[in-house]
Write a protein that holds these residues in place. Structure first.
Motif, mmCIF file in Angstrom:
data_model
loop_
_atom_site.group_PDB
_atom_site.id
_atom_site.type_symbol
_atom_site.label_atom_id
_atom_site.label_comp_id
_atom_site.label_asym_id
_atom_site.label_seq_id
_atom_site.Cartn_x
_atom_site.Cartn_y
_atom_site.Cartn_z
ATOM 1 N N THR A 17 0.825 -1.203 0.000
ATOM 2 C CA THR A 17 0.000 0.000 0.000
ATOM 3 C C THR A 17 0.860 1.254 0.000
ATOM 4 N N VAL A 18 1.894 1.258 0.853
ATOM 5 C CA VAL A 18 2.775 2.427 0.936
ATOM 6 C C VAL A 18 3.501 2.628 -0.392
ATOM 7 N N THR A 19 3.954 1.526 -1.007
ATOM 8 C CA THR A 19 4.680 1.634 -2.285
ATOM 9 C C THR A 19 3.797 2.196 -3.384
ATOM 10 N N VAL A 20 2.554 1.663 -3.466
ATOM 11 C CA VAL A 20 1.626 2.154 -4.481
ATOM 12 C C VAL A 20 1.338 3.634 -4.280
ATOM 13 N N ALA A 21 1.108 4.009 -3.011
ATOM 14 C CA ALA A 21 0.825 5.419 -2.727
ATOM 15 C C ALA A 21 2.014 6.292 -3.089
ATOM 16 N N PHE A 22 3.230 5.813 -2.770
ATOM 17 C CA PHE A 22 4.434 6.589 -3.066
ATOM 18 C C PHE A 22 4.615 6.750 -4.568
ATOM 19 N N LEU A 23 4.440 5.651 -5.317
ATOM 20 C CA LEU A 23 4.595 5.726 -6.771
ATOM 21 C C LEU A 23 3.529 6.613 -7.401
ATOM 22 N N TRP A 24 2.329 6.525 -6.867
ATOM 23 C CA TRP A 24 1.238 7.370 -7.381
ATOM 24 C C TRP A 24 1.568 8.840 -7.172
ATOM 25 N N CYS A 25 2.096 9.161 -5.993
ATOM 26 C CA CYS A 25 2.459 10.551 -5.697
ATOM 27 C C CYS A 25 3.567 11.038 -6.615
ATOM 28 N N LEU A 26 4.555 10.139 -6.880
ATOM 29 C CA LEU A 26 5.628 10.518 -7.798
ATOM 30 C C LEU A 26 5.090 10.769 -9.195
ATOM 31 N N LEU A 27 4.219 9.877 -9.655
ATOM 32 C CA LEU A 27 3.636 10.029 -10.992
ATOM 33 C C LEU A 27 2.835 11.323 -11.069
ATOM 34 N N TYR A 36 3.423 25.178 -12.331
ATOM 35 C CA TYR A 36 2.044 24.780 -12.077
ATOM 36 C C TYR A 36 1.662 25.286 -10.688
ATOM 37 N N PRO A 37 0.427 25.723 -10.484
ATOM 38 C CA PRO A 37 0.038 26.265 -9.177
ATOM 39 C C PRO A 37 0.268 25.264 -8.049
ATOM 40 N N PRO A 38 0.713 25.743 -6.889
ATOM 41 C CA PRO A 38 0.945 24.839 -5.750
ATOM 42 C C PRO A 38 -0.378 24.355 -5.179
ATOM 43 N N GLY A 39 -0.314 23.355 -4.324
ATOM 44 C CA GLY A 39 -1.525 22.855 -3.692
ATOM 45 C C GLY A 39 -1.219 21.719 -2.748
ATOM 46 N N PRO A 40 -2.210 21.258 -2.014
ATOM 47 C CA PRO A 40 -2.003 20.176 -1.050
ATOM 48 C C PRO A 40 -1.833 18.832 -1.746
ATOM 49 N N TRP A 41 -1.086 17.933 -1.106
ATOM 50 C CA TRP A 41 -0.982 16.576 -1.612
ATOM 51 C C TRP A 41 -2.320 15.884 -1.452
ATOM 52 N N GLY A 42 -2.644 15.049 -2.417
ATOM 53 C CA GLY A 42 -3.890 14.295 -2.347
ATOM 54 C C GLY A 42 -3.644 12.825 -2.102
ATOM 55 N N LEU A 43 -4.688 12.129 -1.738
ATOM 56 C CA LEU A 43 -4.615 10.692 -1.507
ATOM 57 C C LEU A 43 -4.751 9.937 -2.827
ATOM 58 N N PRO A 44 -4.230 8.716 -2.886
ATOM 59 C CA PRO A 44 -4.457 7.912 -4.095
ATOM 60 C C PRO A 44 -5.946 7.728 -4.358
ATOM 61 N N ILE A 45 -6.307 7.722 -5.602
ATOM 62 C CA ILE A 45 -7.667 7.480 -6.104
ATOM 63 C C ILE A 45 -8.586 8.670 -5.842
ATOM 64 N N VAL A 46 -8.726 9.091 -4.594
ATOM 65 C CA VAL A 46 -9.697 10.138 -4.262
ATOM 66 C C VAL A 46 -9.103 11.541 -4.356
ATOM 67 N N GLY A 47 -7.771 11.656 -4.368
ATOM 68 C CA GLY A 47 -7.158 12.988 -4.439
ATOM 69 C C GLY A 47 -7.478 13.829 -3.223
ATOM 70 N N PHE A 71 -4.504 28.008 -6.688
ATOM 71 C CA PHE A 71 -3.829 26.788 -6.238
ATOM 72 C C PHE A 71 -4.437 25.584 -6.939
ATOM 73 N N SER A 72 -3.755 24.457 -6.833
ATOM 74 C CA SER A 72 -4.185 23.247 -7.528
ATOM 75 C C SER A 72 -4.660 22.202 -6.529
ATOM 76 N N VAL A 73 -5.593 21.389 -6.985
ATOM 77 C CA VAL A 73 -6.063 20.235 -6.232
ATOM 78 C C VAL A 73 -6.284 19.101 -7.224
ATOM 79 N N ARG A 74 -6.593 17.943 -6.678
ATOM 80 C CA ARG A 74 -6.923 16.809 -7.554
ATOM 81 C C ARG A 74 -8.220 16.204 -7.051
ATOM 82 N N PHE A 75 -9.244 16.230 -7.896
ATOM 83 C CA PHE A 75 -10.528 15.646 -7.562
ATOM 84 C C PHE A 75 -10.597 14.263 -8.195
ATOM 85 N N GLY A 76 -10.322 13.246 -7.415
ATOM 86 C CA GLY A 76 -10.283 11.903 -7.969
ATOM 87 C C GLY A 76 -9.218 11.820 -9.045
#
Length: 520
Positions: A17-27, A36-47, A71-76
């Motif tokens: 789980t940690v590896t997938v989350a880490f790779l997702w964040c890197l991607l 690109y506008p700054p913003g908070p880190w989001g969670l995998p899948i849900v952002g 600022f930027s966010v990720r919605f899903g």
């Protein structure tokens, strides 16, 4: 480190789980361009969706205090950029409107395919620009070229409102139902030029008003499906409600238009006036079947290849009429409910409004729209209600049609653009004590309306995507509120302030509350 901690740390599922989350964040990080506008880190899948809570506009406003006006966010699965100040909204929607005026293809904007034809929800292209101009001209010609016609519609509905109160036989009532019904009657008359006196038609109109509320309350579910499609099976009920509400509205407008078009004249009916203007537009460009003039910048673009090009003028008139009629039901009704609540909670302001009405109108006739220039406090009150309530707290979403710049930021093509009108209207840098209801902020030292200040609030957004009926809505709110205050005094049933909490849906509406009403 304890053995339990070590065991947990090397648990393969935890590591996976940690590896997938880490790779997702890197991607996710690598996909972003420079600047690109700054913003908070989001969670995998849900952002960042969990950050929004039940009041997304307020949550986004709080995030802007940390990350800035852009600022930027990720919605899903969707990247989004959020605009949170009057300055950046003007830059995007006015100065760079060509890049920021498109609409994304989202579920709530494409229920039953309305995005193909709707002015409010449709793609930004020359043919839609021309259609919107036809609609705006129709609204002006049928309601503001003859102000007595406008006055009669609102005053007649106000008299119906009085009859409803008399039949209830009580001083205490919930204003939301009666006010929204009054608004639906006004919008019906504006759009179709006919008085819905028929009992069955009145019942249908009442049902449409109720279902418009259900649509707005189901809007959040549709947004979740857009960003996390896997949730659709769990939100079938809410989605079905939204689809049914839109279908009922479209069918209602089509039926009314079809059955009454031979009885109406375009001089007093928005729907038929639109049809006439669309016919004239077609004649104007009849020699250029594959081209449409974009008068915004005097360039020429090919027509979009979609059904919207092949639909008849009469069908298009019905669909645009649906836009106009439907848009006013919730926004104007909710604005009037908020107005009632704020006026009840501010009795000194209500007394000043009564004095202004008595001085300008007297006690022997109803107010009319011609009285507006002589009633600056009531004008300021309407502006303040629209500012502080921000009935549409987040504008209908935009999408960049090409790579764009905003200030020093780079925003890629296809990015979702969220215009946080709540943040604009509650910006302490622009409005002192922004959460305080204070109409006097829009008046100058002589008690006159300050036009420069009034332009700083944005209840209906701005630019090419500004709400189609914004001018009509403000005039409607002004005159109906004037009639109510002219005849009645409003107060809280128990003498204490009303708790004005809101509910987020497609619009921001107050929780139900009761008021006491007395004839002045």
């Amino acid at each position: 480190m304890t053995m339990e901690a070590i065991s947990l740390a090397i648990n393969p599922w935890v590591l996976f789980t940690v590896t997938v989350a880490f790779l997702w964040c890197l991607l996710f990080r690598r996909q972003k361009p420079v600047n690109y506008p700054p913003g908070p880190w989001g969670l995998p899948i849900v952002g960042n969706l969990p950050h929004l809570g039940s009041s997304p506009h307020i949550s986004l406003t709080k995030l802007s205090k940390v990350y800035g006006d852009v600022f930027s966010v990720r919605f899903g699965a969707r990247d989004a950029v959020v605009l949170n100040s009057e300055k950046v909204v003007r830059e995007a929607l006015l100065q760079r409107h060509r890049q920021f005026s498109n609409r994304p293809l989202l579920f709530m904007m494409n229920v039953l395919g309305v995005q193909k034809f709707s002015i409010a929800f449709g793609e930004y292209c020359p043919i839609q620009v021309q259609r919107k101009r036809c609609a705006l001209r129709a609204i002006h010609e049928t309601n503001f070229s003859d102000l007595d016609h406008f006055n009669k519609i609102v005053q007649d509905v106000f008299k119906d409102f009085e009859k409803e109160l008399f039949q209830k036989g009580t001083e205490i009532f919930q204003p939301s139902v009666l006010l929204k019904m009054a608004v639906s009657k006004i919008m019906f008359k504006f759009t179709f030029g006919e008085d819905p006196r028929d009992h069955l038609l009145s019942k249908e109109l009442e049902r449409i008003a109720v279902e418009s509320t259900e649509f707005t309350e189901s809007g959040a579910a549709g947004a979740l499906v857009d960003f996390i499609p896997s949730l659709k099976p769990f939100l079938r009920k809410q989605i079905a409600i939204a689809e049914h509400s839109v279908e009922e509205l479209i069918n209602f407008v089509h039926k009314v238009y079809t059955t009454r078009k031979h009885l109406l004249t375009s001089d007093s009916c928005i729907a038929l006036c639109i049809k006439k203007l669309l016919e004239n537009l077609l004649k104007k460009y009849s020699g250029e079947p594959k081209m449409y003039s974009n008068t915004l910048n005097e360039q020429r673009y090919p027509l979009p290849q979609s059904k919207s090009c092949n639909i008849s003028d009469e069908e298009m008139a019905k669909l645009i009429s649906t836009d106009i009629f439907g848009a006013g039901l919730e926004t104007v009704g909710n604005a009037l409910c908020w107005a009632m609540g704020f006026i009840v909670n501010n009795q000194e302001i209500q007394q000043d409004l009564h004095r202004e009405l008595d001085r300008t109108v007297g006690r022997h006739r109803l107010p009319n729209i011609q009285d507006k220039p002589n009633m600056p406090l009531l004008q300021a009150t309407v502006l303040e209600v629209l500012r502080i309530s921000s009935v549409l707290p987040i504008a209908l979403p935009h999408e960049t049609s090409e790579d764009a710049t905003l200030g020093s930021y780079k925003i890629p093509k296809g990015t979702l653009v969220v215009v946080n009108l709540w943040a604009v209207n509650h910006d302490p840098r622009v409005f002192d004590n922004p959460h305080e209801f204070n109409p006097y902020r829009f008046l100058d030292g002589n008690g006159a309306l300050c036009e420069k200040k009034s332009r700083l609030q944005m209840p209906f957004s701005i630019g090419s995507r500004r709400c189609l009926g914004s001018t009509l809505a403000k005039a409607e709110i002004f005159l109906l509120l004037a009639c109510l205050l002219h005849k009645y005094q409003f107060s809280s049933p128990n003498g204490s302030n009303i708790d004005l909490k809101g509910r987020f849906g497609f619009t921001w509406s107050p929780n139900p509350f009761s008021i006491r009403i007395r004839i002045r």
